[in-house]
Design a protein around this motif. Structure first.
Motif, PDB file in Angstrom:
ATOM      1  N   GLY A 159      42.847  41.026  41.915  1.00  0.00           N
ATOM      2  CA  GLY A 159      41.554  40.356  42.433  1.00  0.00           C
ATOM      3  C   GLY A 159      41.517  39.181  41.907  1.00  0.00           C
ATOM      4  N   SER A 160      40.861  38.116  42.839  1.00  0.00           N
ATOM      5  CA  SER A 160      40.800  36.656  42.431  1.00  0.00           C
ATOM      6  C   SER A 160      39.778  36.348  41.864  1.00  0.00           C
ATOM      7  N   ASP A 161      38.627  37.096  41.812  1.00  0.00           N
ATOM      8  CA  ASP A 161      37.334  36.800  40.976  1.00  0.00           C
ATOM      9  C   ASP A 161      37.315  37.208  39.551  1.00  0.00           C
ATOM     10  N   GLU A 162      37.028  36.370  38.642  1.00  0.00           N
ATOM     11  CA  GLU A 162      37.375  36.724  37.164  1.00  0.00           C
ATOM     12  C   GLU A 162      36.519  37.921  36.925  1.00  0.00           C
ATOM     13  N   LYS A 163      35.359  38.183  37.268  1.00  0.00           N
ATOM     14  CA  LYS A 163      34.690  39.188  36.759  1.00  0.00           C
ATOM     15  C   LYS A 163      35.052  40.476  37.595  1.00  0.00           C
ATOM     16  N   LEU A 164      35.194  40.305  38.943  1.00  0.00           N
ATOM     17  CA  LEU A 164      35.462  41.582  39.891  1.00  0.00           C
ATOM     18  C   LEU A 164      36.867  42.001  39.836  1.00  0.00           C
ATOM     19  N   ALA A 165      37.656  41.313  39.177  1.00  0.00           N
ATOM     20  CA  ALA A 165      39.055  41.512  39.085  1.00  0.00           C
ATOM     21  C   ALA A 165      39.164  42.987  38.356  1.00  0.00           C
ATOM     22  N   LYS A 166      38.031  42.995  37.647  1.00  0.00           N
ATOM     23  CA  LYS A 166      38.238  44.553  36.635  1.00  0.00           C
ATOM     24  C   LYS A 166      37.477  45.502  37.188  1.00  0.00           C
ATOM     25  N   THR A 167      37.066  45.338  38.744  1.00  0.00           N
ATOM     26  CA  THR A 167      36.588  46.609  39.604  1.00  0.00           C
ATOM     27  C   THR A 167      37.846  46.789  40.385  1.00  0.00           C
ATOM     28  N   LEU A 168      38.150  48.125  40.484  1.00  0.00           N
ATOM     29  CA  LEU A 168      39.274  48.363  41.128  1.00  0.00           C
ATOM     30  C   LEU A 168      39.048  49.579  42.287  1.00  0.00           C
ATOM     31  N   PHE A 169      39.588  49.261  43.441  1.00  0.00           N
ATOM     32  CA  PHE A 169      39.465  49.909  44.624  1.00  0.00           C
ATOM     33  C   PHE A 169      40.852  50.577  44.769  1.00  0.00           C
ATOM     34  N   ASN A 215      39.743  36.554  54.231  1.00  0.00           N
ATOM     35  CA  ASN A 215      39.065  35.507  54.289  1.00  0.00           C
ATOM     36  C   ASN A 215      39.459  33.916  54.421  1.00  0.00           C
ATOM     37  N   GLY A 216      40.651  34.058  54.903  1.00  0.00           N
ATOM     38  CA  GLY A 216      41.370  32.745  54.918  1.00  0.00           C
ATOM     39  C   GLY A 216      41.884  32.201  53.676  1.00  0.00           C
ATOM     40  N   LYS A 217      41.659  32.915  52.797  1.00  0.00           N
ATOM     41  CA  LYS A 217      42.114  32.224  51.307  1.00  0.00           C
ATOM     42  C   LYS A 217      43.559  33.167  50.611  1.00  0.00           C
ATOM     43  N   GLY A 218      43.614  34.310  51.322  1.00  0.00           N
ATOM     44  CA  GLY A 218      44.718  35.121  50.951  1.00  0.00           C
ATOM     45  C   GLY A 218      44.679  35.845  49.716  1.00  0.00           C
ATOM     46  N   SER A 219      43.205  36.069  49.448  1.00  0.00           N
ATOM     47  CA  SER A 219      43.207  36.952  48.388  1.00  0.00           C
ATOM     48  C   SER A 219      41.731  37.736  48.345  1.00  0.00           C
ATOM     49  N   TYR A 220      41.663  38.779  47.469  1.00  0.00           N
ATOM     50  CA  TYR A 220      40.484  39.558  47.423  1.00  0.00           C
ATOM     51  C   TYR A 220      39.774  39.427  46.188  1.00  0.00           C
ATOM     52  N   ARG A 221      38.476  39.564  46.423  1.00  0.00           N
ATOM     53  CA  ARG A 221      37.761  39.475  44.913  1.00  0.00           C
ATOM     54  C   ARG A 221      38.144  40.578  43.850  1.00  0.00           C
ATOM     55  N   ALA A 222      37.983  41.708  44.471  1.00  0.00           N
ATOM     56  CA  ALA A 222      38.534  42.789  43.378  1.00  0.00           C
ATOM     57  C   ALA A 222      39.770  43.156  43.483  1.00  0.00           C
ATOM     58  N   THR A 223      40.344  44.168  42.614  1.00  0.00           N
ATOM     59  CA  THR A 223      41.753  44.546  42.404  1.00  0.00           C
ATOM     60  C   THR A 223      41.748  45.639  43.317  1.00  0.00           C
ATOM     61  N   ILE A 224      42.876  45.795  43.832  1.00  0.00           N
ATOM     62  CA  ILE A 224      43.200  46.859  44.892  1.00  0.00           C
ATOM     63  C   ILE A 224      44.536  47.796  44.312  1.00  0.00           C
ATOM     64  N   LEU A 225      44.410  48.883  44.098  1.00  0.00           N
ATOM     65  CA  LEU A 225      45.425  49.670  43.536  1.00  0.00           C
ATOM     66  C   LEU A 225      46.088  50.625  44.598  1.00  0.00           C
ATOM     67  N   VAL A 246      43.563  54.234  34.633  1.00  0.00           N
ATOM     68  CA  VAL A 246      42.468  53.120  34.966  1.00  0.00           C
ATOM     69  C   VAL A 246      41.490  52.856  33.621  1.00  0.00           C
ATOM     70  N   LYS A 247      41.002  53.902  33.099  1.00  0.00           N
ATOM     71  CA  LYS A 247      39.999  53.583  32.061  1.00  0.00           C
ATOM     72  C   LYS A 247      40.826  52.739  30.896  1.00  0.00           C
ATOM     73  N   GLN A 248      42.021  53.409  30.669  1.00  0.00           N
ATOM     74  CA  GLN A 248      42.810  52.697  29.591  1.00  0.00           C
ATOM     75  C   GLN A 248      42.806  51.098  29.690  1.00  0.00           C
ATOM     76  N   GLN A 249      43.259  50.878  31.044  1.00  0.00           N
ATOM     77  CA  GLN A 249      43.299  49.356  31.512  1.00  0.00           C
ATOM     78  C   GLN A 249      42.087  48.558  31.493  1.00  0.00           C
ATOM     79  N   GLY A 250      40.912  49.405  31.319  1.00  0.00           N
ATOM     80  CA  GLY A 250      39.612  48.598  31.318  1.00  0.00           C
ATOM     81  C   GLY A 250      39.094  48.284  32.850  1.00  0.00           C
ATOM     82  N   TYR A 251      39.398  48.995  33.628  1.00  0.00           N
ATOM     83  CA  TYR A 251      38.952  49.013  34.965  1.00  0.00           C
ATOM     84  C   TYR A 251      37.894  49.667  35.252  1.00  0.00           C
ATOM     85  N   THR A 252      36.767  49.204  36.133  1.00  0.00           N
ATOM     86  CA  THR A 252      35.932  50.268  36.834  1.00  0.00           C
ATOM     87  C   THR A 252      36.239  50.650  37.893  1.00  0.00           C
ATOM     88  N   VAL A 253      35.905  51.674  38.366  1.00  0.00           N
ATOM     89  CA  VAL A 253      36.551  52.151  39.775  1.00  0.00           C
ATOM     90  C   VAL A 253      35.275  52.097  40.686  1.00  0.00           C
TER      91      VAL A 253
END
Ligand SMILES: [Zn+2]
Length: 485
Positions: A159-169, A215-225, A246-253
């Motif tokens: 993901g491109s957003d500093e905080k949301l990159a730790k959220t995983l879809f 969104n015209g920018k070519g990236s998503y705010r959150a990370t996609i797995l 996922v937990k070990q990597q520090g992601y939130t689902v």
């Protein structure tokens, strides 16, 4: 009056009552269409004899349009999905207990085909997509209670957003397959539909989303797995491990989709809707993060695409969303409309003129392509959305006004929040109001008791988080005192 007269009178009375009722009904419909600010949801769901709530009419905010740049159905590459499944079937069996070293037959052959396909997609993504082979050990009754070594394959789009990159879809399919005997590594197990189809959907989502500009920018705010896991047929081993990873990597689902048996649609009149199963959870009033994810998917893809099934899974069956669901996370299962059990979990053979086996010839790529698009579009919008609100509370019991409050981190890309409500008998949310700031909002003249309430975040780009149901403070009602002596 004779009996005949009485009967006439009764008939007349009934007619008069009916006329009165239909007059009341007409008056109600008129009121609903004329009343300024009357909520659409209550117009369709409330009975005609209930008071309008709130009395002065609900607010009707102008909803922000959903994010532009939808994943187009024609952009789905059915040919590549077909080619990948053909290669997977060509591995003979992909039972987790089969060989992981033989490049021509077994689970390792399946892994190699997926790694090759993900790597080609990663190359086209301009280096954004990262391919990971995750090796681990696991044990279950279906490994003979002995630890075995197995592997999952992931492609990660950061993901491109500093905080949301730790959220995983997460979108996942399982690449292992099985014959009739789940312990037999020698028998053929083509697994075209179960779960070559889900594997192909996950891989195609990686292609669609890593190439298409969001969104015209070519990236998503959150990370996609984009996951393809093994060990499903041996007891959900791969997805249980994925949850730990996922937990070990520090992601939130943020949301987890499993696509399992999404390749066939044999009933006439197709393509039909894909089923999305979501469990009740253990929250009172039968709601759960999984259910909210299902509602979000249906709202994004439309009712003509998604058939929500309010059940954790089909009876007597399991799937890779289950470990996530049990952990209280938003996790749902996609499955084709009507399964053919002769084509699942069966060693290929013909018996009494009936052909058994999970072959490519039963697949329907028009349907499977629809499923890929629906997954990709839901992932895209969720990964573009602000974080869901937290700590959503409902107060105001035994007062005229419901009060909804919630928290949220600062987010410059967030437009605000939608307060949602629904009748307790309704399946879907309606938007009650839009507010810009977190905190408390008073819903004037709205009872806490006649609806459920939830809140979701809305991005300036129009992307919505999943809804978070409000939890009410609960007071025990006074109970009878011990009987007097
Ligand atoms: Zn399966």
């Amino acid at each position: 009056m004779n009996r005949f007269g009485i009967r006439i009178e009764r008939v007349f009375k009934r007619a008069a009552i009916l006329a009165g009722l239909s007059f009341l009904g007409a008056a109600f419909v008129g009121a609903q269409t004329r009343a300024p600010g009357a909520a659409k949801s209550s117009a369709t769901s409330a009975g005609p004899r209930d008071p309008a709530e709130p009395l002065a009419g609900a607010p009707h905010p102008q909803p922000l349009p959903r994010p532009a740049g939808r994943v187009a159905r024609q952009s789905v590459d059915e040919k590549s999905m077909r080619a990948l499944i053909h290669e997977l079937v060509g591995c003979g069996t992909r039972l987790t207990l089969s060989s992981w070293d033989d490049p021509k037959r077994g689970a390792g052959c399946g892994r190699d085909k997926i790694v090759a396909r993900f790597s080609a997609i990663a190359k086209d993504s301009g280096g954004k997509l990262q391919v990971v082979v995750d090796k681990f050990d696991s044990t279950s009754p279906r490994t003979g209670d002995k630890p075995i070594s197995l592997e999952n394959v992931y492609a990660i789009l950061p993901g491109s957003d500093e905080k949301l990159a730790k959220t995983l879809f997460i979108v996942s399919g399982h690449f292992d397959s099985r014959p009739s005997n789940v312990m037999d590594p020698e028998a053929d197990a083509p697994g075209a539909d179960d779960d070559g189809s889900g594997t192909a959907v996950s891989v195609e989502c990686a292609r669609l989303l890593s190439r298409a500009g969001a969104n015209g920018k070519g990236s998503y705010r959150a990370t996609i797995l984009f996951a393809t896991v093994s060990g499903e047929e041996q007891g959900l081993l791969g997805s249980s491990h994925l949850l730990d990873w996922v937990k070990q990597q520090g992601y939130t689902v943020g949301g987890m989709f499993t696509d399992d048996i999404v390749g066939a649609d044999t009933a006439p009149g197709g393509p039909h809707r894909v089923r999305v199963f979501s469990g009740n959870g253990e929250i009172e009033d039968a709601d759960s993060p999984a259910r909210e994810l299902a509602r979000a998917i249906e709202e994004i893809d439309g009712r003509s695409a998604i058939r929500m099934i309010f059940r954790q899974d089909r009876y007597g069956r399991g799937g890779d969303h289950y470990p996530f669901y049990k952990a209280g996370l938003p996790a749902v299962r996609f499955t084709e409309p009507l399964e053919d059990y002769n084509h699942q979990h069966q060693t290929p053979r013909t018996e009494n003129g009936i052909e058994y086996g999970d072959f490519e010839k039963y697949l329907n790529f028009t349907f499977m392509g629809d499923v890929a698009r629906d997954n990709a579009e839901a992932l895209r919008q969720l990964a573009l959305a602000p974080a869901a609100p937290t700590n959503v509370k409902l107060t105001g019991a035994v007062t005229p006004d419901a009060k909804v409050s919630w928290s949220a981190d600062d987010d410059a890309e967030r437009a605000g929040f939608e307060i949602l409500w629904r009748e307790t008998t309704e399946a879907r949310w309606s938007v009650f109001d839009f507010v810009e700031k977190a905190g408390q909002t008073v819903l004037k003249d709205v009872s806490t008791d006649n609806h459920f309430f939830a809140v979701r975040s809305v991005g300036k780009n129009g992307a919505r988080s999943i809804a978070v149901i409000s939890e009410a403070e609960r007071r025990a009602p006074p109970l009878p005192s011990a009987p007097k002596q």
